[in-house]
Design an enzyme around this catalytic site. Structure first.
Site, PDB file in Angstrom:
ATOM      1  N   ASN A   9      29.934  59.421  88.734  1.00 57.10           N
ATOM      2  CA  ASN A   9      28.628  59.543  89.391  1.00 57.10           C
ATOM      3  C   ASN A   9      28.714  58.782  90.713  1.00 57.10           C
ATOM      4  O   ASN A   9      28.647  57.556  90.726  1.00 57.10           O
ATOM      5  CB  ASN A   9      27.528  58.957  88.500  1.00 57.10           C
ATOM      6  CG  ASN A   9      26.171  58.978  89.196  1.00 57.10           C
ATOM      7  OD1 ASN A   9      26.001  59.664  90.210  1.00 57.10           O
ATOM      8  ND2 ASN A   9      25.220  58.242  88.661  1.00 57.10           N
ATOM      9  N   LYS A  11      26.617  58.697  93.061  1.00 55.27           N
ATOM     10  CA  LYS A  11      25.298  58.275  93.567  1.00 55.27           C
ATOM     11  C   LYS A  11      25.193  58.600  95.061  1.00 55.27           C
ATOM     12  O   LYS A  11      25.707  59.617  95.498  1.00 55.27           O
ATOM     13  CB  LYS A  11      25.050  56.795  93.283  1.00 55.27           C
ATOM     14  CG  LYS A  11      25.408  56.391  91.851  1.00 55.27           C
ATOM     15  CD  LYS A  11      24.924  55.036  91.488  1.00 55.27           C
ATOM     16  CE  LYS A  11      25.455  54.651  90.132  1.00 55.27           C
ATOM     17  NZ  LYS A  11      24.781  53.547  89.527  1.00 55.27           N
ATOM     18  N   HIS A  97      18.912  60.327  84.987  1.00 61.89           N
ATOM     19  CA  HIS A  97      19.575  59.045  85.225  1.00 61.89           C
ATOM     20  C   HIS A  97      18.501  57.954  85.364  1.00 61.89           C
ATOM     21  O   HIS A  97      17.431  58.204  85.928  1.00 61.89           O
ATOM     22  CB  HIS A  97      20.442  59.122  86.491  1.00 61.89           C
ATOM     23  CG  HIS A  97      21.361  57.947  86.621  1.00 61.89           C
ATOM     24  ND1 HIS A  97      20.937  56.727  87.072  1.00 61.89           N
ATOM     25  CD2 HIS A  97      22.687  57.809  86.334  1.00 61.89           C
ATOM     26  CE1 HIS A  97      21.961  55.878  87.067  1.00 61.89           C
ATOM     27  NE2 HIS A  97      23.030  56.507  86.616  1.00 61.89           N
ATOM     28  N   GLU A  99      18.190  55.543  87.281  1.00 61.05           N
ATOM     29  CA  GLU A  99      17.750  55.260  88.658  1.00 61.05           C
ATOM     30  C   GLU A  99      16.687  56.262  89.101  1.00 61.05           C
ATOM     31  O   GLU A  99      15.755  55.919  89.819  1.00 61.05           O
ATOM     32  CB  GLU A  99      18.972  55.280  89.601  1.00 61.05           C
ATOM     33  CG  GLU A  99      19.837  54.045  89.385  1.00 61.05           C
ATOM     34  CD  GLU A  99      21.296  54.230  89.735  1.00 61.05           C
ATOM     35  OE1 GLU A  99      21.651  55.252  90.359  1.00 61.05           O
ATOM     36  OE2 GLU A  99      22.095  53.336  89.377  1.00 61.05           O
ATOM     37  N   GLU A 169      23.434  55.074  78.564  1.00 60.61           N
ATOM     38  CA  GLU A 169      23.673  54.102  79.624  1.00 60.61           C
ATOM     39  C   GLU A 169      22.636  52.977  79.525  1.00 60.61           C
ATOM     40  O   GLU A 169      21.512  53.120  80.039  1.00 60.61           O
ATOM     41  CB  GLU A 169      23.542  54.762  80.992  1.00 60.61           C
ATOM     42  CG  GLU A 169      24.505  55.906  81.218  1.00 60.61           C
ATOM     43  CD  GLU A 169      24.716  56.147  82.708  1.00 60.61           C
ATOM     44  OE1 GLU A 169      25.863  56.061  83.146  1.00 60.61           O
ATOM     45  OE2 GLU A 169      23.732  56.381  83.426  1.00 60.61           O
ATOM     46  N   GLY A 175      25.921  49.048  86.947  1.00 63.28           N
ATOM     47  CA  GLY A 175      26.170  48.400  88.238  1.00 63.28           C
ATOM     48  C   GLY A 175      26.085  46.890  88.191  1.00 63.28           C
ATOM     49  O   GLY A 175      26.040  46.234  89.230  1.00 63.28           O
ATOM     50  N   SER A 215      29.115  50.013  83.826  1.00 63.47           N
ATOM     51  CA  SER A 215      30.218  49.139  84.241  1.00 63.47           C
ATOM     52  C   SER A 215      31.538  49.434  83.524  1.00 63.47           C
ATOM     53  O   SER A 215      32.295  48.517  83.203  1.00 63.47           O
ATOM     54  CB  SER A 215      29.825  47.666  84.091  1.00 63.47           C
ATOM     55  OG  SER A 215      28.705  47.368  84.914  1.00 63.47           O
TER      56      SER A 215
HETATM   57  C1  PEP Z   1      26.019  55.107  86.475  1.00 60.50           C
HETATM   58  O1  PEP Z   1      25.562  55.111  87.593  1.00 60.50           O
HETATM   59  O2  PEP Z   1      25.776  56.053  85.739  1.00 60.50           O
HETATM   60  C2  PEP Z   1      26.839  53.963  86.055  1.00 60.50           C
HETATM   61  C3  PEP Z   1      27.184  53.873  84.809  1.00 60.50           C
HETATM   62  O3  PEP Z   1      27.187  53.062  87.038  1.00 60.50           O
HETATM   63  P1  PEP Z   1      28.258  51.863  86.885  1.00 60.50           P
HETATM   64  O4  PEP Z   1      29.501  52.440  86.262  1.00 60.50           O
HETATM   65  O5  PEP Z   1      28.494  51.386  88.280  1.00 60.50           O
HETATM   66  O6  PEP Z   1      27.642  50.828  86.014  1.00 60.50           O
END
Ligand code: PEP
Length: 254
Positions: A9, A11, A97, A99, A169, A175, A215
């Site tokens: 992803n 973003k 997601h 976000e 998630e 992040g 992460s």
């Molecule tokens: C994501 O944006 O779906 C995500 C898991 O980000 P990160 O791996 O940076 O935590």
């Protein structure tokens, strides 16, 4: 056998040249992608065509959108529909997601509509769910995620849900550099699968890939992916580096 998936992803990162370079670098890494494995790269809308062209002819790779609008077409300036994605041969789309739930205030009802619109265009949704830190610390994370599933997913027919990918998630792990422990992640994935089983039966529930996101890095992917109900990862930050993302692809269970 369920598909094992490494999904990137991106973003809202990278300019045009950087995006092109990253896909080329990833292809140059030549990760091994056996038939039951899939690598999906979710790029910003303007890069979909370019990215699809770069991966064409490379088996095991696919391009995804990071979102689509919850209406099929019309006077919605700035939005992108599932039929537009399908017309570009895009076969995957991230839906819900955290976000977008937070910054665009996406509601469970809108997510349901987006899922229907994806299915109407034969696009596989990657449906995201996951609890915030307050729920992890003081609530019932499994119950919270079960509500997210029943709110947006359970209007789906068995035929539709069988086509879905789920990404768990935990919001506190996205992040932040904090990952759920291997045991926490497996516990939630099993709870999700059990909930799917109770609603749609075990044949369907056993076939749905459930990815972990939060992460994931090259050096922790192995430990996370060895769990029986974790079928790969949805990866943000680490997917912006070809070597790191290749290590994650290579960590997918055989
Ligand atoms: C994501 O944006 O779906 C995500 C898991 O980000 P990160 O791996 O940076 O935590």
């Amino acid at each position: 056998m369920r598909k094992k998936i490494a999904a990137a992803n991106w973003k809202m990162h990278l300019n045009w040249d950087e995006a092109k370079e990253l896909i080329k670098q990833l292809l140059d890494q030549n990760p091994a992608i056996p038939p039951l494995h899939q690598v999906i790269i979710a790029v910003p809308f303007p890069y979909l065509g370019m990215a699809a062209q770069l991966i064409s002819g490379r088996s095991g790779f696919a391009i995804a959108a990071q979102n689509c609008y919850h209406k099929s077409s019309g006077a919605y300036t700035g939005e992108v529909s599932s039929s537009m994605l399908a017309s570009m041969a895009i076969r995957y789309c991230i839906i819900g997601h955290s976000e977008r739930r937070k910054y665009q205030q996406e509601t469970p009802a809108q997510l349901s509509e987006k899922l229907q619109l994806c299915f109407s265009q034969a696009i596989t949704p990657i449906f995201c769910c996951g609890e915030p830190l307050t729920i992890r610390e003081n609530g019932d994370p499994c119950d919270y995620v079960r509500s997210q599933l029943s709110d947006s997913l359970f209007p789906l027919t068995p035929e539709q849900i069988a086509q879905l990918i789920i990404a768990y998630e935990p919001i506190w792990a996205i992040g932040t550099g904090k990952t759920a422990s291997s045991a926490q992640a497996q516990e939630m994935h099993l709870a999700i699968r059990n909930y799917l089983t109770s609603t749609y039966g075990s044949v369907i529930a056993e076939a749905i890939p459930i990815l972990y996101g939060g992460s994931v890095k090259g050096n922790n992917a192995d430990a996370i992916f060895t769990n029986p109900d974790i079928d790969g990862g949805l990866v943000g930050g680490a997917s912006l580096n070809a070597v790191e993302f290749t290590a994650i692809i290579n960590a997918l269970p055989q």
